[in-house]
Write a protein that holds these residues in place. Structure first.
Motif, mmCIF file in Angstrom:
data_model
loop_
_atom_site.group_PDB
_atom_site.id
_atom_site.type_symbol
_atom_site.label_atom_id
_atom_site.label_comp_id
_atom_site.label_asym_id
_atom_site.label_seq_id
_atom_site.Cartn_x
_atom_site.Cartn_y
_atom_site.Cartn_z
ATOM 1 N N GLY A 95 7.058 5.168 6.446
ATOM 2 C CA GLY A 95 7.692 4.099 7.188
ATOM 3 C C GLY A 95 6.777 3.581 8.281
ATOM 4 O O GLY A 95 5.668 4.080 8.494
ATOM 5 N N GLU A 96 7.238 2.557 8.985
ATOM 6 C CA GLU A 96 6.463 2.027 10.104
ATOM 7 C C GLU A 96 6.212 3.131 11.120
ATOM 8 O O GLU A 96 7.114 3.878 11.481
ATOM 9 C CB GLU A 96 7.200 0.864 10.767
ATOM 10 N N GLY A 97 4.960 3.229 11.549
ATOM 11 C CA GLY A 97 4.605 4.250 12.528
ATOM 12 C C GLY A 97 4.058 5.514 11.919
ATOM 13 O O GLY A 97 3.639 6.417 12.650
ATOM 14 N N ALA A 98 4.024 5.601 10.579
ATOM 15 C CA ALA A 98 3.400 6.731 9.902
ATOM 16 C C ALA A 98 1.965 6.341 9.570
ATOM 17 O O ALA A 98 1.677 5.830 8.481
ATOM 18 C CB ALA A 98 4.176 7.117 8.651
ATOM 19 N N GLY A 99 1.063 6.522 10.528
ATOM 20 C CA GLY A 99 -0.310 6.085 10.343
ATOM 21 C C GLY A 99 -0.401 4.573 10.228
ATOM 22 O O GLY A 99 0.510 3.838 10.611
ATOM 23 N N THR A 100 -1.489 4.101 9.662
ATOM 24 C CA THR A 100 -1.682 2.660 9.482
ATOM 25 C C THR A 100 -1.163 2.170 8.145
ATOM 26 O O THR A 100 -0.831 0.986 7.992
ATOM 27 C CB THR A 100 -3.174 2.305 9.605
ATOM 28 N N THR A 101 -1.074 3.065 7.155
ATOM 29 C CA THR A 101 -0.606 2.658 5.828
ATOM 30 C C THR A 101 0.891 2.818 5.652
ATOM 31 O O THR A 101 1.456 2.338 4.671
ATOM 32 C CB THR A 101 -1.308 3.482 4.736
ATOM 33 N N GLY A 102 1.552 3.522 6.566
ATOM 34 C CA GLY A 102 2.979 3.768 6.422
ATOM 35 C C GLY A 102 3.313 5.010 5.634
ATOM 36 O O GLY A 102 4.487 5.286 5.377
ATOM 37 N N ALA A 103 2.305 5.784 5.250
ATOM 38 C CA ALA A 103 2.540 7.025 4.502
ATOM 39 C C ALA A 103 1.497 8.052 4.919
ATOM 40 O O ALA A 103 0.296 7.802 4.819
ATOM 41 C CB ALA A 103 2.478 6.789 2.999
ATOM 42 N N VAL A 104 1.971 9.195 5.399
ATOM 43 C CA VAL A 104 1.095 10.296 5.787
ATOM 44 C C VAL A 104 1.552 11.533 5.034
ATOM 45 O O VAL A 104 2.744 11.871 5.032
ATOM 46 C CB VAL A 104 1.132 10.543 7.304
ATOM 47 N N ARG A 105 0.604 12.213 4.390
ATOM 48 C CA ARG A 105 0.903 13.432 3.637
ATOM 49 C C ARG A 105 0.394 14.649 4.408
ATOM 50 O O ARG A 105 -0.731 14.640 4.917
ATOM 51 C CB ARG A 105 0.254 13.381 2.259
ATOM 52 N N LEU A 106 1.233 15.671 4.479
ATOM 53 C CA LEU A 106 0.856 16.939 5.100
ATOM 54 C C LEU A 106 0.827 18.019 4.027
ATOM 55 O O LEU A 106 1.826 18.245 3.341
ATOM 56 C CB LEU A 106 1.854 17.321 6.193
ATOM 57 N N VAL A 107 -0.309 18.678 3.892
ATOM 58 C CA VAL A 107 -0.452 19.836 3.020
ATOM 59 C C VAL A 107 -1.146 20.921 3.835
ATOM 60 O O VAL A 107 -2.265 20.715 4.313
ATOM 61 C CB VAL A 107 -1.275 19.526 1.752
ATOM 62 N N GLY A 108 -0.484 22.064 4.004
ATOM 63 C CA GLY A 108 -1.022 23.070 4.898
ATOM 64 C C GLY A 108 -1.039 22.537 6.311
ATOM 65 O O GLY A 108 -0.005 22.137 6.849
ATOM 66 N N ASN A 109 -2.222 22.442 6.919
ATOM 67 C CA ASN A 109 -2.349 21.887 8.260
ATOM 68 C C ASN A 109 -3.070 20.550 8.274
ATOM 69 O O ASN A 109 -3.485 20.072 9.334
ATOM 70 C CB ASN A 109 -3.102 22.876 9.167
ATOM 71 N N ASP A 110 -3.233 19.938 7.090
ATOM 72 C CA ASP A 110 -4.009 18.706 6.983
ATOM 73 C C ASP A 110 -3.099 17.495 6.832
ATOM 74 O O ASP A 110 -2.291 17.407 5.894
ATOM 75 C CB ASP A 110 -4.952 18.784 5.783
ATOM 76 N N PHE A 111 -3.246 16.547 7.759
ATOM 77 C CA PHE A 111 -2.529 15.275 7.709
ATOM 78 C C PHE A 111 -3.478 14.211 7.166
ATOM 79 O O PHE A 111 -4.577 14.018 7.700
ATOM 80 C CB PHE A 111 -2.052 14.859 9.098
ATOM 81 N N ASP A 112 -3.066 13.499 6.111
ATOM 82 C CA ASP A 112 -3.901 12.463 5.515
ATOM 83 C C ASP A 112 -3.088 11.196 5.303
ATOM 84 O O ASP A 112 -1.952 11.251 4.810
ATOM 85 C CB ASP A 112 -4.456 12.928 4.163
ATOM 86 N N GLU A 113 -3.680 10.043 5.660
ATOM 87 C CA GLU A 113 -3.039 8.773 5.354
ATOM 88 C C GLU A 113 -3.162 8.495 3.860
ATOM 89 O O GLU A 113 -4.213 8.728 3.256
ATOM 90 C CB GLU A 113 -3.667 7.645 6.165
ATOM 91 N N GLU A 114 -2.085 7.982 3.275
ATOM 92 C CA GLU A 114 -2.006 7.797 1.834
ATOM 93 C C GLU A 114 -2.182 6.324 1.455
ATOM 94 O O GLU A 114 -1.814 5.424 2.217
ATOM 95 C CB GLU A 114 -0.656 8.293 1.308
ATOM 96 N N PRO A 115 -2.695 6.068 0.237
ATOM 97 C CA PRO A 115 -2.912 4.686 -0.223
ATOM 98 C C PRO A 115 -1.625 4.087 -0.785
ATOM 99 O O PRO A 115 -1.518 3.794 -1.979
ATOM 100 C CB PRO A 115 -3.974 4.858 -1.310
ATOM 101 N N ALA A 116 -0.625 3.896 0.080
ATOM 102 C CA ALA A 116 0.686 3.431 -0.374
ATOM 103 C C ALA A 116 0.757 1.904 -0.385
ATOM 104 O O ALA A 116 0.005 1.230 0.318
ATOM 105 C CB ALA A 116 1.764 3.995 0.540
ATOM 106 N N PRO A 117 1.677 1.334 -1.193
ATOM 107 C CA PRO A 117 1.853 -0.124 -1.192
ATOM 108 C C PRO A 117 2.345 -0.605 0.166
ATOM 109 O O PRO A 117 2.932 0.155 0.946
ATOM 110 C CB PRO A 117 2.892 -0.353 -2.292
ATOM 111 N N SER A 118 2.108 -1.873 0.450
ATOM 112 C CA SER A 118 2.372 -2.404 1.787
ATOM 113 C C SER A 118 3.842 -2.328 2.179
ATOM 114 O O SER A 118 4.166 -2.211 3.368
ATOM 115 C CB SER A 118 1.883 -3.858 1.885
ATOM 116 N N ASP A 119 4.763 -2.384 1.199
ATOM 117 C CA ASP A 119 6.174 -2.383 1.570
ATOM 118 C C ASP A 119 6.704 -0.990 1.905
ATOM 119 O O ASP A 119 7.905 -0.837 2.145
ATOM 120 C CB ASP A 119 7.040 -3.055 0.501
#
Length: 455
Positions: A295-319
Motif C-alpha cells: 500500500g501507500e507508504g510501503a517503500g517507493t513501490t508500494g510493496a515491501v517483502r520481509l524474509v528473515g531480517n531482510d526488507f526488500d522493495e518489490e517490483p509490484a504494479p503501480s496500483d
C-alpha cells in the motif's frame, strides 16, 4: 471461557439426532446439532442428508426423511488420532444440494462432546445465530484455533469498550473472555502458537493512540487471563496492520515499524526496519515465512517483502499504491490485495501476489464495484470482499466472492445491511466470519454474518 447469555442459538431441526463416534473398545459420542441463521428456511426442503467424515478414506452416512419428518444419522469414527472435519449436506427431492455446513476439526478419539454445525445455502452469506451486544465498530480481530477473537471496539455511543469475545466454531456462540485491562478501539491483534493472543496499541477513551502491549492466555479456565507486557520503548499506535513472523513474533506497521516478541514479552521498534504503512500479512512456503507489506507508504513501490531480517522493495504494479484496502494470505506463498483506492478513486482491480517469487499481477475489473474500507478475508479457494464504500460514497450492502483459482468473481451476495469498516476472518470449518463496522448512518453493526462456500 464462560458462556455469554443473550440471543439463543437457533436450532434448524429439532429432530437432529446424535452422531456416535468410536470403535471396538474405546467409545465416545459426539452429539451433533444443526444451527442456521435466525428465521432461516434452508432446511425446510431437505429430503435427504449426508454426513461425511473427511478422513482418508472418508466415512459416510446417509438418510432420507422418515415418515415423521426426521433425519436419523449416525456414523462410526475410527479412534485413529489426528483431526478431521465433518460435513453435512442436505439435498432436496430432485437431488440438488441446498444446505451445507462443516464442523471445526474434530479429534479422532474416544471423546464425548456436543457440536453444532452451522448450515446455510451453498455460496451464501447469512446471519450467524448470535450477534455482537449493542453493535461494535473499530474492532480488533484475529483468527484463533477454535474461532475468531474480537477485541474492544466502539459501542453505539462511540466509546471504546473493554470487551473480549470469541466466536466459537464448535458451537457458533460467543464466548466472553476476561475484559481487556482497559477499553480500546482499533487495537492490533495477533495470535501465536502458544495459545496467546497479543493486543497492541489502540485508542483509549480520549481518542489517543496508546503503546500498551497485553497478552491474553486462552488456555486459562474459565475466561482466559491477561498479562501486561513491556512496551516502554514502543510508540503509540492505533488501527495498524499486524502480521505474524513465526517464533511468537509479530510485525506492526507504522513509523517506526514495531516488533512484538512474545518470548521476550516486549514490544519495541523493529531493528533495521524502514517505516512502513499499508497492510501486512504473512505466508509460509517450504518452512520459510514471507511477510508482505503493501500500500501507500510501503517503500517507493508500494510493496515491501520481509524474509528473515531482510526488507526488500518489490517490483509490484503501480496500483499496489493504494489506501483503505485489504491483504489476505490465500495459500502456500500466495496473497491477494483487494479493495481500496488508487489516487483517491476506489478500484475494482485486485493484485495476485506470488510473494516467494516476487511475482505480482494486477487483475482488472474483478470486483463488482470499487470498495474502500471493505472487510477482506480468504478461505480455501475463495476470497470475500464485503461491504465498504463505493466510488459514489455509498456504503455497500453486498460482498464480492472471488474464485482464487481463476481470479474471477463468481458471485455478488447480499449482506444483512450496509457496513463499512467491518472485520473478516476465516473459521477453521471453511467459512468466513464478517463482524462489526458501521452502517450508512454511522451506527455500529451488531449482526455477525457467515460466508458459506459453494462446496
Amino acid at each position: 471461557m464462560s458462556r455469554r447469555t443473550g440471543a439463543p442459538l437457533a436450532l434448524a431441526l429439532a429432530q437432529t439426532t446424535a452422531l456416535v463416534a468410536g470403535c471396538t473398545g474405546d467409545v465416545g459420542t459426539f452429539t451433533i446439532s444443526i444451527v442456521t441463521a435466525p428465521e432461516s428456511s434452508v432446511m425446510d426442503d431437505v429430503s435427504h442428508a449426508r454426513l461425511t467424515l473427511e478422513t482418508d478414506p472418508p466415512v459416510v452416512a446417509e438418510s432420507d426423511l422418515d415418515a415423521d419428518g426426521r433425519l436419523a444419522l449416525a456414523i462410526e469414527i475410527p479412534v485413529a488420532g489426528g483431526l478431521a472435519l465433518l460435513t453435512f449436506e442436505g439435498f432436496d427431492a430432485g437431488g440438488e444440494l441446498i444446505a451445507l455446513g462443516r464442523s471445526g476439526p474434530l479429534p479422532l478419539g474416544a471423546q464425548n462432546a456436543a457440536i453444532k454445525i452451522y448450515v446455510a445455502a451453498p455460496l451464501s452469506i447469512a446471519a450467524a445465530p448470535v450477534q455482537l451486544p449493542g453493535g461494535r465498530n473499530d474492532l480488533g480481530v484475529t483468527a484463533v484455533s477454535y474461532g475468531v477473537l474480537l477485541a474492544g471496539g466502539r459501542d453505539g455511543d462511540g466509546d471504546p469498550t473493554d470487551e473480549l469475545l470469541i466466536y466459537n466454531v464448535y458451537d457458533h456462540g460467543l464466548d466472553e473472555g476476561d475484559p481487556l485491562p482497559a477499553p480500546r478501539a482499533r487495537p492490533s491483534v495477533g495470535f501465536g502458537v502458544l495459545g496467546l493472543a497479543y493486543v497492541y496499541g489502540g485508542e483509549d477513551g480520549d481518542g489517543d493512540p496508546t503503546p500498551d502491549l497485553w497478552a491474553f492466555d486462552t488456555t486459562v479456565a474459565p475466561a482466559g487471563a491477561w498479562a501486561i507486557l513491556d512496551s516502554d520503548e514502543a510508540p503509540p499506535r492505533a488501527g495498524a496492520s499486524l502480521a505474524p513472523l513465526g517464533n511468537e513474533e509479530f510485525l506492526v506497521v507504522g513509523q517506526p515499524t514495531v516488533l512484538i516478541d512474545g518470548v521476550r514479552q516486549v514490544a519495541e521498534p523493529f531493528p533495521g526496519a524502514p517505516p512502513l504503512a499499508g497492510r501486512a500479512a504473512s505466508t509460509e512456503q517450504s518452512g520459510i515465512i514471507f511477510t508482505l507489506i503493501a500500500g501507500e507508504g510501503a517503500g517507493t513501490t508500494g510493496a515491501v517483502r520481509l524474509v528473515g531480517n531482510d526488507f526488500d522493495e518489490e517490483p509490484a504494479p503501480s496500483d499496489v499504491l493504494r489506501t483503505e484496502h485489504g491483504l489476505a494470505a490465500v495459500s502456500d506463498g500466495r496473497m491477494v490485495i483487494a479493495g481500496g483506492a488508487v489516487e483517491g478513486v476506489a478500484t475494482r482491480a485486485v493484485i495476485d501476489c506470488d510473494v516467494p517469487n516476487s511475482g505480482y499481477e494486477s487483475v482488472p475489473d474483478v470486483l463488482s464495484v470499487g470498495r474502500r474500507g471493505a472487510a477482506v478475508a480468504a478461505t480455501a479457494g475463495y476470497l470475500v470482499v464485503a461491504g465498504g464504500v463505493d466510488e459514489d460514497g455509498a456504503v455497500r450492502a453486498d460482498a464480492d466472492v472471488i474464485d482464487l483459482e481463476t481470479m474471477a468473481r463468481i458471485a455478488t451476495l447480499a449482506l444483512a445491511g450496509p457496513r463499512r469498516g467491518a472485520v473478516a476472518a476465516p473459521l477453521a470449518n471453511g467459512q468466513i466470519l464478517i463482524a462489526g463496522g458501521e452502517d450508512s448512518d454511522g451506527t455500529p453493526v451488531a449482526t455477525i454474518e457467515l460466508f458459506t462456500p459453494p462446496e
